[in-house]
Design a protein around this motif. Structure first.
Motif, PDB file in Angstrom:
ATOM      1  N   ASN A  27      10.602  -3.167   6.796  1.00 28.50           N
ATOM      2  CA  ASN A  27       9.866  -4.139   7.623  1.00 28.50           C
ATOM      3  C   ASN A  27       8.992  -5.079   6.799  1.00 28.50           C
ATOM      4  O   ASN A  27       8.097  -5.737   7.335  1.00 28.50           O
ATOM      5  CB  ASN A  27       8.970  -3.383   8.622  1.00 28.50           C
ATOM      6  N   ASP A  28       9.237  -5.152   5.509  1.00 26.04           N
ATOM      7  CA  ASP A  28       8.351  -5.935   4.634  1.00 26.04           C
ATOM      8  C   ASP A  28       8.537  -7.447   4.829  1.00 26.04           C
ATOM      9  O   ASP A  28       9.535  -7.903   5.369  1.00 26.04           O
ATOM     10  CB  ASP A  28       8.635  -5.613   3.167  1.00 26.04           C
ATOM     11  N   GLY A  29       7.559  -8.183   4.301  1.00 25.37           N
ATOM     12  CA  GLY A  29       7.637  -9.637   4.236  1.00 25.37           C
ATOM     13  C   GLY A  29       7.137 -10.296   5.510  1.00 25.37           C
ATOM     14  O   GLY A  29       7.042  -9.662   6.572  1.00 25.37           O
ATOM     15  N   ASN A  30       6.784 -11.548   5.396  1.00 26.07           N
ATOM     16  CA  ASN A  30       6.389 -12.333   6.572  1.00 26.07           C
ATOM     17  C   ASN A  30       6.539 -13.824   6.291  1.00 26.07           C
ATOM     18  O   ASN A  30       6.568 -14.241   5.126  1.00 26.07           O
ATOM     19  CB  ASN A  30       4.966 -11.984   7.052  1.00 26.07           C
ATOM     20  N   PRO A  44       6.402 -11.368  13.539  1.00 22.21           N
ATOM     21  CA  PRO A  44       5.564 -10.274  14.046  1.00 22.21           C
ATOM     22  C   PRO A  44       5.402  -9.184  13.006  1.00 22.21           C
ATOM     23  O   PRO A  44       6.197  -9.089  12.065  1.00 22.21           O
ATOM     24  CB  PRO A  44       6.362  -9.768  15.250  1.00 22.21           C
ATOM     25  N   THR A  45       4.388  -8.377  13.205  1.00 24.80           N
ATOM     26  CA  THR A  45       4.161  -7.254  12.287  1.00 24.80           C
ATOM     27  C   THR A  45       5.110  -6.094  12.586  1.00 24.80           C
ATOM     28  O   THR A  45       5.512  -5.880  13.737  1.00 24.80           O
ATOM     29  CB  THR A  45       2.688  -6.761  12.373  1.00 24.80           C
ATOM     30  N   GLY A  46       5.490  -5.403  11.518  1.00 23.41           N
ATOM     31  CA  GLY A  46       6.169  -4.122  11.679  1.00 23.41           C
ATOM     32  C   GLY A  46       7.598  -4.170  12.178  1.00 23.41           C
ATOM     33  O   GLY A  46       8.075  -3.181  12.733  1.00 23.41           O
ATOM     34  N   LYS A  49      12.502  -8.123   9.081  1.00 24.74           N
ATOM     35  CA  LYS A  49      12.650  -9.573   9.193  1.00 24.74           C
ATOM     36  C   LYS A  49      14.117  -9.992   9.111  1.00 24.74           C
ATOM     37  O   LYS A  49      14.449 -11.162   9.293  1.00 24.74           O
ATOM     38  CB  LYS A  49      11.821 -10.290   8.106  1.00 24.74           C
ATOM     39  N   SER A  76       1.942 -11.023  12.256  1.00 25.84           N
ATOM     40  CA  SER A  76       1.944 -10.330  10.959  1.00 25.84           C
ATOM     41  C   SER A  76       0.554  -9.836  10.581  1.00 25.84           C
ATOM     42  O   SER A  76      -0.444 -10.539  10.784  1.00 25.84           O
ATOM     43  CB  SER A  76       2.441 -11.303   9.881  1.00 25.84           C
ATOM     44  N   SER A  77       0.519  -8.666   9.973  1.00 26.22           N
ATOM     45  CA  SER A  77      -0.761  -8.116   9.488  1.00 26.22           C
ATOM     46  C   SER A  77      -1.333  -8.973   8.357  1.00 26.22           C
ATOM     47  O   SER A  77      -2.499  -8.825   7.993  1.00 26.22           O
ATOM     48  CB  SER A  77      -0.557  -6.677   9.003  1.00 26.22           C
ATOM     49  N   GLU A  78      -0.502  -9.836   7.777  1.00 24.87           N
ATOM     50  CA  GLU A  78      -0.958 -10.682   6.659  1.00 24.87           C
ATOM     51  C   GLU A  78      -1.254 -12.114   7.113  1.00 24.87           C
ATOM     52  O   GLU A  78      -1.275 -13.033   6.295  1.00 24.87           O
ATOM     53  CB  GLU A  78       0.114 -10.721   5.559  1.00 24.87           C
ATOM     54  N   HIS A  97       6.207 -14.832   2.404  1.00 27.11           N
ATOM     55  CA  HIS A  97       5.786 -13.682   1.597  1.00 27.11           C
ATOM     56  C   HIS A  97       6.937 -12.687   1.533  1.00 27.11           C
ATOM     57  O   HIS A  97       7.540 -12.355   2.559  1.00 27.11           O
ATOM     58  CB  HIS A  97       4.554 -13.018   2.220  1.00 27.11           C
ATOM     59  N   HIS A  99       8.885  -9.353  -1.216  1.00 23.43           N
ATOM     60  CA  HIS A  99       8.721  -8.394  -2.314  1.00 23.43           C
ATOM     61  C   HIS A  99       9.999  -8.376  -3.150  1.00 23.43           C
ATOM     62  O   HIS A  99      10.643  -7.331  -3.287  1.00 23.43           O
ATOM     63  CB  HIS A  99       8.463  -6.980  -1.771  1.00 23.43           C
ATOM     64  N   HIS A 160       2.043  -5.966  -5.706  1.00 22.99           N
ATOM     65  CA  HIS A 160       2.407  -6.110  -4.293  1.00 22.99           C
ATOM     66  C   HIS A 160       3.679  -6.943  -4.093  1.00 22.99           C
ATOM     67  O   HIS A 160       4.664  -6.446  -3.576  1.00 22.99           O
ATOM     68  CB  HIS A 160       1.199  -6.720  -3.557  1.00 22.99           C
TER      69      HIS A 160
HETATM   70  P1  13P Z   1       3.903  -7.406   8.410  1.00 27.01           P
HETATM   71  O1  13P Z   1       5.143  -6.766   8.985  1.00 27.01           O
HETATM   72  O2  13P Z   1       2.653  -7.016   9.150  1.00 27.01           O
HETATM   73  O3  13P Z   1       4.064  -8.892   8.310  1.00 27.01           O
HETATM   74  O4  13P Z   1       3.681  -6.830   6.943  1.00 27.01           O
HETATM   75  C1  13P Z   1       4.709  -6.778   6.009  1.00 27.01           C
HETATM   76  C2  13P Z   1       4.245  -6.859   4.614  1.00 27.01           C
HETATM   77  O5  13P Z   1       5.034  -7.087   3.733  1.00 27.01           O
HETATM   78  C3  13P Z   1       2.807  -6.676   4.304  1.00 27.01           C
HETATM   79  O6  13P Z   1       2.552  -7.059   2.978  1.00 27.01           O
END
Ligand code: 13P
Length: 285
Positions: A27-30, A44-46, A49, A76-78, A97, A99, A160
């Protein structure tokens, strides 16, 4: 003017690309896109993508507060990190964003991407610094990012990942691709005994190509940060440009023309092809 639904579809498409290219896991990235000064779309968070549909996408205001989100979705949490970019860079229309494996490995090892090793990376990216570590989802990341925002369009986030921004969504995403490709080349050339770096004169020629092309965004060709010959390319602080904090006395203070305006070409495939053509021309090939 592209309508909002189309932009949501584009965000889903870019989400698939970052997922399918191994730039994110699970679930990473935003991703976010600016609609106007008070409305922004974001992932959205979690959720993964790589599997989003337009109804997943949230709308927030300039403070990251929800304007619209379907049931079960939160921004997103970010989002604070994205909003800080828009706040300090009014020329930016989208932030990505991810990784990506190589870029994130450099971020974890604490090695910024500053070695001038290939023309396209020098022209398109300049240098990619590392913003000091901050706890995800807190204001620590935006606070540590802040000092880099006036001078760069891509940063590594220590231990990160990577963050890129540009005039529009495709350009911000392509910048992420470029960062990862550059990081992979740097890594692999290190494995082969170490990259051969361009000398100052070669770097200067590439900066000149960028200035001539009038590319939008921030770049050492226009804003020199080479205060100690370590932060950036091998240009001895003579890389044109506006005086940045900490630059040595006597460094010239000429505004590059390219930094003064914004267009939507950023890193389109046409621009990349043109960069390649001009580089080959300069190299006499
Ligand atoms: P989110 O799903 O909240 O956008 O967070 C993903 C993430 O990569 C946090 O660094």
């Amino acid at each position: 003017m592209v309508n909002e639904y189309e932009i949501k579809k584009q965000i889903c498409d870019i989400g698939k690309r970052i997922y399918n290219r191994n730039m994110v896991a699970a679930n990473d990235g935003n991703i976010s896109v600016k609609l106007n000064d008070h409305e922004f779309l974001c992932t959205p968070t979690g959720v993964s993508k790589g599997f989003m549909t337009p109804d997943y996408i949230c709308k927030v205001d300039e403070n990251g507060n929800v304007i619209q989100a379907n049931k079960g979705f939160r921004p997103s949490s970010e989002i604070k990190m994205h909003m800080r970019v828009y706040k300090l860079r009014p020329d930016v229309g989208s932030v990505v964003h991810a990784h990506p494996v190589y870029a994130t490995s450099f971020a974890i090892a604490g090695i910024p991407l500053t070695q001038p090793i290939m023309p396209e990376a020098v022209i398109a990216l300049g240098c990619v610094p590392i913003a000091e570590y901050g706890t995800p989802s807190t204001n620590e990341i935006p606070d540590r990012l802040e000092k880099y925002l006036p001078y760069y369009d891509a940063v590594l986030l220590e231990s990160h990942g990577a963050l890129t921004w540009s005039t529009d969504l495709l350009a911000a995403y392509l910048k992420m691709e470029s960062v990862e490709f550059y990081a992979q080349l740097l890594y692999q050339s290190k494995m082969l005994g170490g990259p051969k770096e361009f000398d100052q004169a070669t770097v200067q020629k590439l900066y000149e190509i960028r200035r001539q092309m009038g590319l939008p965004g921030k770049h050492p060709a226009n804003l020199c940060l080479n205060k100690d010959r370590m932060n950036c390319h091998n240009c001895s602080g003579g890389c044109s440009a506006e005086k940045a904090p900490g630059m040595p006395a006597g460094t010239s203070s000429v505004h590059g023309t390219t930094d003064m305006h914004v267009d939507n070409r950023a890193q389109s495939p046409e621009v990349i092809a043109e960069i390649t053509r001009r580089v080959l021309e300069q190299l006499g090939k």
